[in-house]
Scaffold this motif. Structure first.
Motif, PDB file in Angstrom:
ATOM      1  N   PRO A  25      46.146  54.201  25.059  1.00 30.51           N
ATOM      2  CA  PRO A  25      44.809  53.606  24.882  1.00 30.51           C
ATOM      3  C   PRO A  25      44.747  52.156  25.345  1.00 30.51           C
ATOM      4  CG  PRO A  25      45.955  53.816  22.772  1.00 30.51           C
ATOM      5  CD  PRO A  25      46.774  54.543  23.782  1.00 30.51           C
ATOM      6  N   ARG A  26      45.887  51.559  25.665  1.00 27.90           N
ATOM      7  CA  ARG A  26      45.897  50.163  26.120  1.00 27.90           C
ATOM      8  C   ARG A  26      45.301  50.043  27.512  1.00 27.90           C
ATOM      9  NH1 ARG A  26      46.689  47.355  21.475  1.00 27.90           N
ATOM     10  NH2 ARG A  26      48.450  48.200  20.311  1.00 27.90           N
ATOM     11  N   ARG A  27      44.692  48.891  27.778  1.00 32.39           N
ATOM     12  CA  ARG A  27      44.116  48.632  29.098  1.00 32.39           C
ATOM     13  C   ARG A  27      45.212  48.563  30.161  1.00 32.39           C
ATOM     14  NH1 ARG A  27      42.876  43.906  29.267  1.00 32.39           N
ATOM     15  NH2 ARG A  27      43.481  43.195  27.195  1.00 32.39           N
ATOM     16  N   PHE A  59      47.350  27.729  29.772  1.00 30.42           N
ATOM     17  CA  PHE A  59      46.234  27.785  30.712  1.00 30.42           C
ATOM     18  C   PHE A  59      45.110  28.648  30.155  1.00 30.42           C
ATOM     19  CE2 PHE A  59      44.930  28.782  35.335  1.00 30.42           C
ATOM     20  CZ  PHE A  59      44.126  27.653  35.363  1.00 30.42           C
ATOM     21  N   TRP A  60      45.483  29.776  29.546  1.00 30.29           N
ATOM     22  CA  TRP A  60      44.490  30.645  28.922  1.00 30.29           C
ATOM     23  C   TRP A  60      43.758  29.898  27.808  1.00 30.29           C
ATOM     24  CZ3 TRP A  60      43.914  32.235  23.871  1.00 30.29           C
ATOM     25  CH2 TRP A  60      42.993  33.267  23.643  1.00 30.29           C
ATOM     26  N   ARG A 148      31.633  32.911  35.674  1.00 26.46           N
ATOM     27  CA  ARG A 148      31.514  33.469  34.326  1.00 26.46           C
ATOM     28  C   ARG A 148      32.044  34.904  34.236  1.00 26.46           C
ATOM     29  NH1 ARG A 148      28.094  30.397  30.910  1.00 26.46           N
ATOM     30  NH2 ARG A 148      28.112  28.267  31.752  1.00 26.46           N
ATOM     31  N   MET A 149      33.132  35.203  34.951  1.00 27.43           N
ATOM     32  CA  MET A 149      33.776  36.505  34.820  1.00 27.43           C
ATOM     33  C   MET A 149      34.576  36.563  33.528  1.00 27.43           C
ATOM     34  SD  MET A 149      35.149  37.350  38.669  1.00 27.43           S
ATOM     35  CE  MET A 149      34.027  37.368  40.072  1.00 27.43           C
ATOM     36  N   PRO A 150      34.875  37.757  33.035  1.00 24.81           N
ATOM     37  CA  PRO A 150      35.661  37.872  31.791  1.00 24.81           C
ATOM     38  C   PRO A 150      37.044  37.235  31.955  1.00 24.81           C
ATOM     39  CG  PRO A 150      34.649  39.969  32.349  1.00 24.81           C
ATOM     40  CD  PRO A 150      34.430  39.079  33.524  1.00 24.81           C
ATOM     41  N   LEU A 151      37.529  36.673  30.845  1.00 26.34           N
ATOM     42  CA  LEU A 151      38.871  36.080  30.820  1.00 26.34           C
ATOM     43  C   LEU A 151      39.833  37.071  30.190  1.00 26.34           C
ATOM     44  CD1 LEU A 151      40.822  33.682  31.148  1.00 26.34           C
ATOM     45  CD2 LEU A 151      40.046  32.858  28.904  1.00 26.34           C
ATOM     46  N   LEU A 152      40.858  37.468  30.946  1.00 29.05           N
ATOM     47  CA  LEU A 152      41.863  38.384  30.420  1.00 29.05           C
ATOM     48  C   LEU A 152      42.680  37.727  29.316  1.00 29.05           C
ATOM     49  CD1 LEU A 152      43.195  39.895  33.770  1.00 29.05           C
ATOM     50  CD2 LEU A 152      41.919  41.135  32.014  1.00 29.05           C
ATOM     51  N   ASP A 153      43.315  38.532  28.477  1.00 24.37           N
ATOM     52  CA  ASP A 153      44.220  38.004  27.464  1.00 24.37           C
ATOM     53  C   ASP A 153      45.465  37.430  28.148  1.00 24.37           C
ATOM     54  OD1 ASP A 153      46.612  40.147  27.258  1.00 24.37           O
ATOM     55  OD2 ASP A 153      44.714  41.157  27.709  1.00 24.37           O
ATOM     56  N   LEU A 157      46.952  38.288  31.818  1.00 18.27           N
ATOM     57  CA  LEU A 157      46.798  37.203  32.787  1.00 18.27           C
ATOM     58  C   LEU A 157      48.120  36.905  33.485  1.00 18.27           C
ATOM     59  CD1 LEU A 157      44.388  35.540  33.666  1.00 18.27           C
ATOM     60  CD2 LEU A 157      45.092  33.758  32.067  1.00 18.27           C
ATOM     61  N   ALA A 158      49.229  37.061  32.771  1.00 25.65           N
ATOM     62  CA  ALA A 158      50.540  36.861  33.400  1.00 25.65           C
ATOM     63  C   ALA A 158      50.763  37.861  34.524  1.00 25.65           C
ATOM     64  CB  ALA A 158      51.643  36.990  32.356  1.00 25.65           C
ATOM     65  N   GLY A 159      50.219  39.075  34.374  1.00 18.43           N
ATOM     66  CA  GLY A 159      50.331  40.079  35.422  1.00 18.43           C
ATOM     67  C   GLY A 159      49.521  39.725  36.650  1.00 18.43           C
TER      68      GLY A 159
END
Length: 399
Positions: A25-27, A59-60, A148-153, A157-159
């Motif tokens: 179920p993970r993204r 950075f996040w 204004r795009m979504p910010l990944l976790d 983001l490391a990927g």
């Protein structure tokens, strides 16, 4: 490229592929980000992986707080915040390029500020300012703050920022395409997909380890050092660089296809180009698209708004010079490389003007003119590339 002769790299790549096959179920971005950090830890050591994740986490956090602060604000605030963050990244990049490669500076820094733990701080700054991480960070700021795009976790983001299969020489992956991994997971692998992947990887390895290394050994010996003392040497360097760089890019693209991670095409028969402008749309394609998205198009729009449509041609020339001046400085912070980029920009502006006259006089409809262009165009392009490589060669391979 040493990474690709390390058996551990291929074992890890195979393991990541098999793990990504399991449906959870993970993204998709989160799963790849997690496996990517594990791959970095095995290949480069846990300290490097920890430094990568620490940078991404910091950075996040900055991006997340900025988005909260800018919520509902005027577009000028977005622009200012984005520029401020990019300038901070550029400052670290500038310090690294000018100083962190200088052993004397590192020694002076260690003596002056031992409390700052130079043994930890300097490698961290070097990692942050590594060219491809830098441009991906700029792309991220542009997309998250301005678009204004979504910010990944942080893990996902490391990927995106530090993908292990694109670590050494790119290509520059696109943030919006990386986001699409979640709503549009890749289709189940089939025989044709496997053949495409195998073709990309084996062709890339052939480019690098047979052609590029064959050129290097033939002209310079097993332990030979590249020297560029003539235009012939410059031509050898250009051909070697193509097969070396294109080889890495094809392997990275093949592995990206295997993982279902968007990995852009980086080369498309550049020596068949009939103009320098065409050449730079075929050579290091992902970097060219990055410059167009994040520098050329926004800057040209702003300049045209300032000077008016009647002076759009001059605005285009200036934008071209600035954009390719940046490309030069991205390679190395020196006046030689900046001048190289500025001259490339001027040359492409001249080609655009000449193209306008060709269209005006109808020469583009002439079969004879088209035939001459197909024959003489690649000769002209290769000559320009050889001369330009000779111009900057001493900065790459000092005598």
């Amino acid at each position: 490229m040493v990474l690709f002769i390390n058996p551990a790299f291929w074992i890890i790549a195979a393991a990541v592929y098999l793990l990504l096959l399991f449906e959870t179920p993970r993204r998709a971005t989160l799963r790849f980000g997690l496996f990517n950090i594990a791959a970095l830890a095995i290949l480069l050591g846990w300290k490097v992986a920890a430094a990568v994740f620490l940078f991404v986490l910091l950075f996040w956090g900055v991006l997340y707080r900025l988005r909260l602060w800018l919520r509902g604000s005027h577009w000028k605030a977005d622009t200012g915040a984005g520029f401020a963050l990019i300038l901070m990244l550029a400052l670290v990049f500038w310090v690294h390029k000018l100083n962190l490669e200088d052993g004397a500076f590192v020694s002076r820094f260690s003596q002056a500020a031992p409390w700052a733990r130079p043994d930890l701080l300097l490698p961290f700054l070097a990692m942050l300012s590594f060219s491809y991480i830098f441009v991906r960070s700029v792309e991220l700021v542009h997309c998250v703050i301005w678009k204004r795009m979504p910010l990944l976790d942080p893990v996902s983001l490391a990927g995106y920022l530090v993908p292990f299969h694109m670590l050494v020489a790119g290509p520059v992956n696109i943030y919006s395409e990386h986001l699409e991994m979640d709503p549009s997971p890749p289709p189940a692998p089939n025989s044709s997909q496997v053949l495409i992947v195998l073709n990309e990887i084996t062709t890339g390895l052939f480019y690098k380890f047979v052609i590029a290394e064959g050129i290097r050994i033939y002209f310079y010996g097993l332990e030979g050092h590249f020297t560029v003392a003539s235009l012939f040497d410059s031509g050898v360097l250009v051909v070697y660089t193509f097969f070396d760089f294109a080889g890495y890019s094809r392997v990275a693209r093949g592995i990206g296809r295997l993982f279902g991670v968007p990995t852009p095409e980086n080369f498309s028969a550049p020596f068949r180009s009939t103009s320098v402008t065409d050449f730079w749309t075929r050579w290091h394609i992902s970097m060219g698209l990055f410059v167009r998205r994040n520098l050329f198009t926004p800057l040209q729009l702003q300049l045209v708004r300032k000077v008016g449509i009647r002076r759009a041609a001059w605005a285009s020339v200036l934008t071209m010079i600035v954009s390719f001046g940046f490309v030069g400085l991205w390679h190395r912070l020196s006046w030689t490389w900046f001048l190289w980029g500025a001259l490339m920009g001027l040359l492409m502006a001249a080609e655009k003007t000449a193209q306008g006259y060709f269209l005006k006089w109808g020469w583009n409809q002439s079969p004879r003119a088209q035939f001459c262009l197909r024959i003489l165009g690649p000769v002209y392009v290769f000559s320009v590339v050889i001369v330009s490589a000779y111009f900057v060669a001493n900065e790459i391979f000092p005598a």
